[in-house]
Each structure stands twice: as C-alpha cells, then as structure tokens.
Design a protein around this motif. Sequence first.
Motif, PDB file in Angstrom:
ATOM      1  N   ARG A 198      -9.035  -0.185   4.377  1.00  0.00           N
ATOM      2  CA  ARG A 198      -9.641  -1.516   4.485  1.00  0.00           C
ATOM      3  C   ARG A 198      -8.628  -2.543   4.998  1.00  0.00           C
ATOM      4  O   ARG A 198      -8.966  -3.439   5.771  1.00  0.00           O
ATOM      5  CB  ARG A 198     -10.199  -1.939   3.137  1.00  0.00           C
ATOM      6  CG  ARG A 198     -11.387  -1.102   2.711  1.00  0.00           C
ATOM      7  CD  ARG A 198     -11.808  -1.460   1.305  1.00  0.00           C
ATOM      8  NE  ARG A 198     -12.374  -2.790   1.278  1.00  0.00           N
ATOM      9  CZ  ARG A 198     -13.657  -3.058   1.124  1.00  0.00           C
ATOM     10  NH1 ARG A 198     -14.503  -2.070   0.981  1.00  0.00           N
ATOM     11  NH2 ARG A 198     -14.092  -4.297   1.112  1.00  0.00           N
ATOM     12  N   ASN A 229      -7.943  -6.346  -1.671  1.00  0.00           N
ATOM     13  CA  ASN A 229      -8.390  -5.065  -1.124  1.00  0.00           C
ATOM     14  C   ASN A 229      -8.507  -4.004  -2.210  1.00  0.00           C
ATOM     15  O   ASN A 229      -9.447  -3.207  -2.214  1.00  0.00           O
ATOM     16  CB  ASN A 229      -7.446  -4.575  -0.035  1.00  0.00           C
ATOM     17  CG  ASN A 229      -7.827  -5.091   1.323  1.00  0.00           C
ATOM     18  OD1 ASN A 229      -8.927  -5.552   1.543  1.00  0.00           O
ATOM     19  ND2 ASN A 229      -6.891  -5.018   2.241  1.00  0.00           N
ATOM     20  N   PHE A 230      -7.556  -3.983  -3.135  1.00  0.00           N
ATOM     21  CA  PHE A 230      -7.629  -3.025  -4.228  1.00  0.00           C
ATOM     22  C   PHE A 230      -8.807  -3.323  -5.144  1.00  0.00           C
ATOM     23  O   PHE A 230      -9.505  -2.411  -5.584  1.00  0.00           O
ATOM     24  CB  PHE A 230      -6.322  -3.004  -5.027  1.00  0.00           C
ATOM     25  CG  PHE A 230      -5.311  -2.058  -4.464  1.00  0.00           C
ATOM     26  CD1 PHE A 230      -5.345  -0.718  -4.784  1.00  0.00           C
ATOM     27  CD2 PHE A 230      -4.334  -2.507  -3.603  1.00  0.00           C
ATOM     28  CE1 PHE A 230      -4.424   0.162  -4.268  1.00  0.00           C
ATOM     29  CE2 PHE A 230      -3.402  -1.638  -3.072  1.00  0.00           C
ATOM     30  CZ  PHE A 230      -3.451  -0.300  -3.405  1.00  0.00           C
ATOM     31  N   SER A 246     -11.619  -4.822  -4.351  1.00  0.00           N
ATOM     32  CA  SER A 246     -12.879  -4.545  -3.670  1.00  0.00           C
ATOM     33  C   SER A 246     -13.066  -3.058  -3.353  1.00  0.00           C
ATOM     34  O   SER A 246     -14.155  -2.646  -2.967  1.00  0.00           O
ATOM     35  CB  SER A 246     -12.982  -5.372  -2.392  1.00  0.00           C
ATOM     36  OG  SER A 246     -12.004  -4.967  -1.465  1.00  0.00           O
ATOM     37  N   SER A 247     -12.028  -2.249  -3.520  1.00  0.00           N
ATOM     38  CA  SER A 247     -12.126  -0.815  -3.240  1.00  0.00           C
ATOM     39  C   SER A 247     -12.465   0.005  -4.476  1.00  0.00           C
ATOM     40  O   SER A 247     -12.642   1.220  -4.385  1.00  0.00           O
ATOM     41  CB  SER A 247     -10.799  -0.304  -2.668  1.00  0.00           C
ATOM     42  OG  SER A 247     -10.494  -0.962  -1.472  1.00  0.00           O
ATOM     43  N   TRP A 263      -3.594  -7.759  -0.259  1.00  0.00           N
ATOM     44  CA  TRP A 263      -3.628  -6.393  -0.761  1.00  0.00           C
ATOM     45  C   TRP A 263      -4.249  -6.305  -2.142  1.00  0.00           C
ATOM     46  O   TRP A 263      -4.922  -5.324  -2.468  1.00  0.00           O
ATOM     47  CB  TRP A 263      -2.241  -5.758  -0.719  1.00  0.00           C
ATOM     48  CG  TRP A 263      -1.231  -6.350  -1.639  1.00  0.00           C
ATOM     49  CD1 TRP A 263      -0.423  -7.414  -1.387  1.00  0.00           C
ATOM     50  CD2 TRP A 263      -0.912  -5.907  -2.947  1.00  0.00           C
ATOM     51  NE1 TRP A 263       0.374  -7.666  -2.461  1.00  0.00           N
ATOM     52  CE2 TRP A 263       0.097  -6.748  -3.436  1.00  0.00           C
ATOM     53  CE3 TRP A 263      -1.378  -4.888  -3.763  1.00  0.00           C
ATOM     54  CZ2 TRP A 263       0.643  -6.611  -4.700  1.00  0.00           C
ATOM     55  CZ3 TRP A 263      -0.831  -4.743  -5.023  1.00  0.00           C
ATOM     56  CH2 TRP A 263       0.169  -5.592  -5.480  1.00  0.00           C
ATOM     57  N   TRP A 299      -7.545   5.701  -4.360  1.00  0.00           N
ATOM     58  CA  TRP A 299      -7.791   4.263  -4.413  1.00  0.00           C
ATOM     59  C   TRP A 299      -6.881   3.527  -3.430  1.00  0.00           C
ATOM     60  O   TRP A 299      -7.317   2.649  -2.679  1.00  0.00           O
ATOM     61  CB  TRP A 299      -7.587   3.787  -5.836  1.00  0.00           C
ATOM     62  CG  TRP A 299      -7.970   2.388  -6.141  1.00  0.00           C
ATOM     63  CD1 TRP A 299      -8.837   1.590  -5.451  1.00  0.00           C
ATOM     64  CD2 TRP A 299      -7.510   1.609  -7.229  1.00  0.00           C
ATOM     65  NE1 TRP A 299      -8.942   0.367  -6.053  1.00  0.00           N
ATOM     66  CE2 TRP A 299      -8.139   0.347  -7.147  1.00  0.00           C
ATOM     67  CE3 TRP A 299      -6.626   1.847  -8.276  1.00  0.00           C
ATOM     68  CZ2 TRP A 299      -7.904  -0.663  -8.068  1.00  0.00           C
ATOM     69  CZ3 TRP A 299      -6.400   0.839  -9.195  1.00  0.00           C
ATOM     70  CH2 TRP A 299      -7.034  -0.396  -9.077  1.00  0.00           C
ATOM     71  N   TYR A 302       0.834  -1.202   0.000  1.00  0.00           N
ATOM     72  CA  TYR A 302       0.000   0.000   0.000  1.00  0.00           C
ATOM     73  C   TYR A 302       0.871   1.256   0.000  1.00  0.00           C
ATOM     74  O   TYR A 302       0.589   2.219  -0.722  1.00  0.00           O
ATOM     75  CB  TYR A 302      -0.902   0.038   1.233  1.00  0.00           C
ATOM     76  CG  TYR A 302      -1.837  -1.133   1.360  1.00  0.00           C
ATOM     77  CD1 TYR A 302      -2.959  -1.242   0.561  1.00  0.00           C
ATOM     78  CD2 TYR A 302      -1.600  -2.135   2.301  1.00  0.00           C
ATOM     79  CE1 TYR A 302      -3.825  -2.305   0.681  1.00  0.00           C
ATOM     80  CE2 TYR A 302      -2.458  -3.198   2.430  1.00  0.00           C
ATOM     81  CZ  TYR A 302      -3.563  -3.284   1.624  1.00  0.00           C
ATOM     82  OH  TYR A 302      -4.414  -4.334   1.738  1.00  0.00           O
ATOM     83  N   ALA A 361      -7.950   1.403  -0.049  1.00  0.00           N
ATOM     84  CA  ALA A 361      -7.494   0.032   0.161  1.00  0.00           C
ATOM     85  C   ALA A 361      -6.674  -0.086   1.448  1.00  0.00           C
ATOM     86  O   ALA A 361      -6.784  -1.086   2.166  1.00  0.00           O
ATOM     87  CB  ALA A 361      -6.669  -0.437  -1.037  1.00  0.00           C
TER      88      ALA A 361
END
Length: 129
Positions: free
Chosen positions: A82, A98-99, A101-102, A95, A75, A26, A79
């Motif tokens: 989250r 997470n990206f 779903s974001s 990760w 973005w 991230y 992420a």
Amino acid sequence: MLKPSMEIVSESFHLYLRKFHTFVPYLVILFLPTLVLSILGTGSLYLKLYLPESDLITNIILLILKAASLVISLWASIALIRGINAARLEQPLDWKENFKSSNHLILPFILVSILTVLIVLGGSLLFII
C-alpha cells in the motif's frame, strides 16, 4: 501498449531511490521478526544442549513465535504494498496509517494464498494425469 521490462525496472529503481526514507520503517518491521526468530533459534539450540528435557516446550514456543512472525510479516508486506502504491501515485505517505488500514486485509491475504496453492497443486495434478 505495454511498457518494456527494462523501463519498468528503471522506474521502480528511481522510485525506490527517491522514496527510500519512507520505506525504511516497513523494511525494519519486516526484518525484526526474522532477527528475533534467529536469536531465539540459536538460544534454543544451546538450551537443548544443556537441558534436553525442555525440547518439547522450546519447540512449542518457537512454533507459536513462528506463526506470530508470519502474521507480522504478512501485515508488513501488505502495508508495504500500500505504501509503494501511495508513493507511485505521489500521495501523502504515513506508515502508521498504512499499518492501521491494512489490519483487515490479513485474513483475505492468507485465504488467497491458500487458494493459489490449491489451484497450482490441482493444475499440476491435472498435468500429470
């Protein structure tokens, strides 16, 4: 009862130390747009020095890249939030997932930011009046 602020900071710091390796992707993705824009900004200064007529085109390209950088940073921030929440709840953390779903949260995030600015400006205006 609310936790004292020092306890919150201490727990956050220990969580960060425990899960540092999971937050690195991230942080890298948050840093890359800034690095690219810094390099391109420096390059545009040299280009402006040697080719002054390319000033408008360079500014347009940098403006488009700045907008793309803003979206990528938002973005990555969503992420990261989250990911921090998943780490706090001891859930499995991926990760890439997470990206993915974001994606759908970028536009609402921008709209909430705009509404927040409008509310603050309206409150300031009412305070002045």
